[in-house]
Design a protein around this motif. Structure first.
Motif, mmCIF file in Angstrom:
data_model
loop_
_atom_site.group_PDB
_atom_site.id
_atom_site.type_symbol
_atom_site.label_atom_id
_atom_site.label_comp_id
_atom_site.label_asym_id
_atom_site.label_seq_id
_atom_site.Cartn_x
_atom_site.Cartn_y
_atom_site.Cartn_z
ATOM 1 N N ASP A 80 0.831 -1.202 0.000
ATOM 2 C CA ASP A 80 0.000 0.000 0.000
ATOM 3 C C ASP A 80 0.871 1.259 0.000
ATOM 4 N N ASP A 83 0.944 4.072 2.860
ATOM 5 C CA ASP A 83 1.728 3.983 4.097
ATOM 6 C C ASP A 83 2.776 5.086 4.156
ATOM 7 N N ARG A 84 3.162 5.601 3.004
ATOM 8 C CA ARG A 84 4.179 6.651 2.977
ATOM 9 C C ARG A 84 3.653 7.992 3.508
ATOM 10 N N SER A 86 2.272 8.221 6.372
ATOM 11 C CA SER A 86 2.471 8.162 7.815
ATOM 12 C C SER A 86 3.947 8.372 8.125
ATOM 13 N N GLU A 89 6.411 3.762 10.974
ATOM 14 C CA GLU A 89 5.765 2.471 10.806
ATOM 15 C C GLU A 89 4.733 2.269 11.918
ATOM 16 N N PRO A 90 3.591 1.618 11.620
ATOM 17 C CA PRO A 90 2.533 1.460 12.623
ATOM 18 C C PRO A 90 2.996 0.804 13.919
ATOM 19 N N ARG A 279 -7.846 8.076 2.160
ATOM 20 C CA ARG A 279 -7.400 6.838 2.811
ATOM 21 C C ARG A 279 -8.363 5.680 2.546
#
Length: 386
Positions: A80, A83-84, A86, A89-90, A279
């Motif tokens: 995905d 994700d960039r 954010s 990293e989650p 999103r």
């Protein structure tokens, strides 16, 4: 996708986008096609240029895309790209210093809307894709990519596509109203209460003829509903959100004589709402026939753009030759000396599918191997094996 300096063939583009409508219209639950450009805003960042679809058409769209783009384009499967957007990293455990500097995300966004001069001018044409090729004009996406190339915060530009319902009956009704001088409320009031319109004089009016021609040129059977938006976001207190004035006007060259595309900047909660819509891949439904749009003195602008297969490609197709230098570097196109070779025609390969000395597997231009191996038949082995 990694584009190259090879340009799209306009004839192929027109045929493939006509076919795309039929592909998207076939399922009962019509899917949403997403084109996405994303950067994380770091100094050495490149721009991800991706195509994806929800539903069960992944294989069909992959094949469609490979037939659409030049053979030298590199097409790969990716995670995905959003994700960039954010900053971390989650599952990453933030350091104390990072926690101290953390600020809630801030957003600035642009929503692109279609602005008809009259309520039903969404039925008229925008600038077709091939017009940019015929005049050697940089396509609208060149401005978009340049903006992302110079971003210092995470940014994304999203274009969502769904098939629009057949509106040929609306086009026929509009043509009658234009011809009879009953297109606007004021025209109908005059015609009903003061004096009847002279049809011959009305059809000689240049503004009427312009709309009739634009109505004829639009494909009412195969149109798309298009949602386009851009979002910039950051949690870094030292970074400022960028001015998006240039991005707001990026799609202005697509505007027609009676139907324009405008970018409207959003901040605060409205910008966050656009970020969440991006999103969640939320496509906007058209409202052109709703009661609200029929009320006088209402804003007829809509975030649901109506585009046919001649206009639609200008919002999504990129080749590196049409980009300025900064945009080319950020998009990281495949160098010319790394372009893959075109795979031989299938009928030429069939003679090497028989049992024999296995040589390997034929590959596409971007390295995807065939399932069946290529073998040297027994009849030809004396010529090659000694």
């Amino acid at each position: 996708m990694r584009p190259t300096t090879d340009s799209f063939d306009p004839t192929t583009v027109a045929a493939q986008f006509t076919r795309l409508f039929d592909l998207l219209s076939a399922p009962t639950d019509q899917p949403t096609l997403e084109w996405l450009l994303v950067t994380d805003g770091s100094p050495a960042s490149t721009i991800d240029y991706t195509l994806s679809i929800d539903g069960d058409l992944g294989g069909a769209i992959d094949s469609w895309c490979r037939e659409l783009v030049p053979d030298s384009f590199e097409i790969t499967t990716t995670t995905d790209p959003l994700d960039r957007l954010s900053p971390a990293e989650p599952d990453a455990a933030p350091e104390a210093e990072a926690l101290e500097r953390y600020r809630p995300p801030r957003y600035r966004a642009v929503e692109f809307v279609g602005c008809p001069d009259r309520r039903d001018d969404w039925q008229t044409t925008l600038t077709p894709y091939d017009a940019f090729h015929e005049t050697d004009t940089r396509p609208p996406l060149a401005t978009v990519v340049s903006t992302l190339a110079n971003a210092t915060v995470p940014m994304a530009v999203q274009v969502l596509v769904t098939p629009h319902a057949d509106w040929r009956h609306h086009a026929r009704d509009r043509r009658r109203r234009l011809t009879n001088g009953r297109d606007t409320l004021s025209q109908r009031l005059v015609d009903d209460w003061i004096t009847s319109t002279n049809t011959d004089a009305n059809t000689a009016d240049p503004t009427v003829n312009s709309r009739l021609d634009a109505l004829d040129d639009k494909d009412a059977r195969r149109s798309f509903t298009v949602t386009a938006r851009a979002v910039a976001t950051t949690t870094d207190p030292d970074e400022s959100l960028p001015e998006l004035t240039t991005l707001q006007t990026a799609f202005a060259p697509l505007s027609g004589d009676h139907y324009r595309i405008e970018g409207r900047e959003q901040t605060g909660d409205d910008a966050q709402a656009l970020f969440e819509a991006l999103r969640n891949c939320v496509a906007v439904d058209p409202e052109h026939t709703s009661l609200r749009t029929k009320l006088p003195w209402t804003d007829h602008a809509s975030p649901a753009l109506v585009m046919d297969s001649r206009e639609r490609p200008a919002l999504c197709l990129l080749d590196a030759s049409a980009l300025p230098a900064d945009a080319q570097r950020a998009l990281a196109p495949t160098p010319t000396d790394e372009h893959g070779l075109t795979r031989p025609a299938r009928d030429r390969l069939e003679r090497y599918r028989d049992p024999g000395l296995t040589l390997g597997y034929a590959q596409s231009a971007d390295g995807e191997a065939d399932a069946a191996p290529i073998s040297l038949p027994s009849s030809l082995q004396p010529l090659h094996v000694g």
